[in-house]
Design an enzyme around this catalytic site. Structure first.
Site, PDB file in Angstrom:
ATOM      1  N   GLY A 115       0.836  -1.192   0.000  1.00 28.49           N
ATOM      2  CA  GLY A 115       0.000   0.000   0.000  1.00 28.49           C
ATOM      3  C   GLY A 115       0.871   1.242   0.000  1.00 28.49           C
ATOM      4  CB  CYS A 116       0.282   4.661  -1.276  1.00 27.47           C
ATOM      5  SG  CYS A 116      -1.413   4.915  -0.710  1.00 27.47           S
ATOM      6  CE1 TYR A 117      -1.836   8.305   3.280  1.00 27.48           C
ATOM      7  CE2 TYR A 117      -3.554   6.676   2.909  1.00 27.48           C
ATOM      8  CZ  TYR A 117      -3.142   7.989   2.934  1.00 27.48           C
ATOM      9  OH  TYR A 117      -4.029   8.988   2.616  1.00 27.48           O
ATOM     10  N   PRO A 118       1.594   2.431   3.807  1.00 29.07           N
ATOM     11  CG  PRO A 118       0.445   0.416   4.108  1.00 29.07           C
ATOM     12  CD  PRO A 118       0.386   1.714   3.357  1.00 29.07           C
ATOM     13  CB  THR A 119       5.380   2.363   0.576  1.00 30.61           C
ATOM     14  OG1 THR A 119       4.788   1.286  -0.159  1.00 30.61           O
ATOM     15  CG2 THR A 119       6.767   2.656   0.018  1.00 30.61           C
TER      16      THR A 119
END
Length: 315
Positions: A115-119
């Site tokens: 996911g974008c945020y988890p990256t």
């Protein structure tokens, strides 16, 4: 012709950007369905089993259904949905997460795109947890803001459609049950899920993910330079990651890396040495989605890792 790639869901935001990064490449070939057969289950099944790598740009349930359609043992799968990010038998597609992660992606037939945020959050937290500077049971907060393209076609229409009415800024995920939490916790090495506060601003793409730390509360009272050095050592030599110089002030633009597959880390420290703020800047459609997918695709197919990732891809 090179290996054959089929993108199931190539009309969505992420799918379109992956296509833009792959079109024109001579080291692979794209399998495309005619528009009138794009949602035909039998046409999709045929393409999923005829390709060397299937990229799934679908809602979670549809991604699971697509995987179930595959009976060709040689077909590799890269899933851009949330469906398999913590599933057994799937490799988490964040090659920079560990020294061996890129090889794990390269050797796997089932890879889940992050996911974008988890990256941003994982790349901030994991090195600190592994180094012992941040105990796994530390209460952690992750604050983030993304461009509205992260919400897909419906949210994009609220900002770009004829009757656009999107607000300048809004927070969401206020039930504290955001779908990115499981991967964020598991891959960061945390014992408990962080408090995650996502938000959206009036800009199309770009992202800022921040983790504030009370250094005085951590065992050994690590100093901000230690935090900075730990991140710098973890990502030394990485093509797409860089750690900016330690700072006491400044401003951050969430759109600064748009069109790239890069992540820039910033560590800010207060004069007392008791607090610091760690931030990651990335493109939610780049390293947060399509760029990461192309990087994983390259690894899985044994191609040059940076192929198709030269900035910049138009939004």
């Amino acid at each position: 012709m090179g290996p054959k790639v089929f993108i199931d869901g190539d009309a969505g935001t992420t799918g379109l950007q992956i296509v833009a990064r792959l079109e024109g490449r001579r080291d692979l070939s794209l399998l495309r369905l005619p528009e009138d057969r794009r949602k035909d289950p039998e046409a999709r099944r045929e393409a999923l089993n005829a390709c060397d790598l299937a990229v799934l740009c679908l809602p979670d349930a549809a991604a699971r259904e697509a995987v179930a359609m595959i009976d060709n043992p040689e077909t590799r799968v890269l899933d851009a949905s949330t469906a398999h990010r913590t599933a057994e038998g799937w490799v988490y597609g964040l090659p920079e997460m560990d020294a061996a992660q890129a090889e794990a992606v390269r050797g796997s037939k089932r890879v889940a795109n992050p996911g974008c945020y988890p990256t941003g959050a994982i790349l901030i937290l994991r090195p600190l947890v592994r180094a012992g500077l941040l105990p796994a049971d530390t209460p952690v907060t992750v604050n983030a803001v993304s461009g509205y393209s992260g919400g897909g076609k419906a949210l994009i229409a609220r900002y770009e459609g004829e009757t656009a009415d999107g607000p300048d800024f809004f927070a969401y995920g206020l039930d504290l049950k955001h779908k990115h939490l499981p991967e964020m916790q598991a891959c960061s090495g945390l014992s408990h899920a962080p408090i995650f506060q996502p938000s959206v601003g009036r800009f199309r793409q770009g992202m800022l993910v921040s983790v504030p730390l009370h250094l005085w509360s951590l065992p050994g009272r690590p100093a901000a330079p230690q935090i900075h050095e730990t991140l710098s050592s973890a990502y030394a030599g990485q093509r797409f990651l860089r750690v900016e110089p330690l700072a006491a002030a400044g401003t951050l633009d969430p759109q600064a890396l748009n069109g790239s597959n890069d992540v820039a880390f910033h560590v800010f420290a207060d004069a007392s040495g008791e607090r610091c703020l760690i931030s990651a800047v990335l493109d939610n459609l780049g390293k947060g989605a399509s760029g990461a997918a192309v990087q994983n695709l390259n690894l899985m197919l044994g191609l040059e890792e940076v192929a198709g990732l030269e900035p910049a891809i138009a939004a």
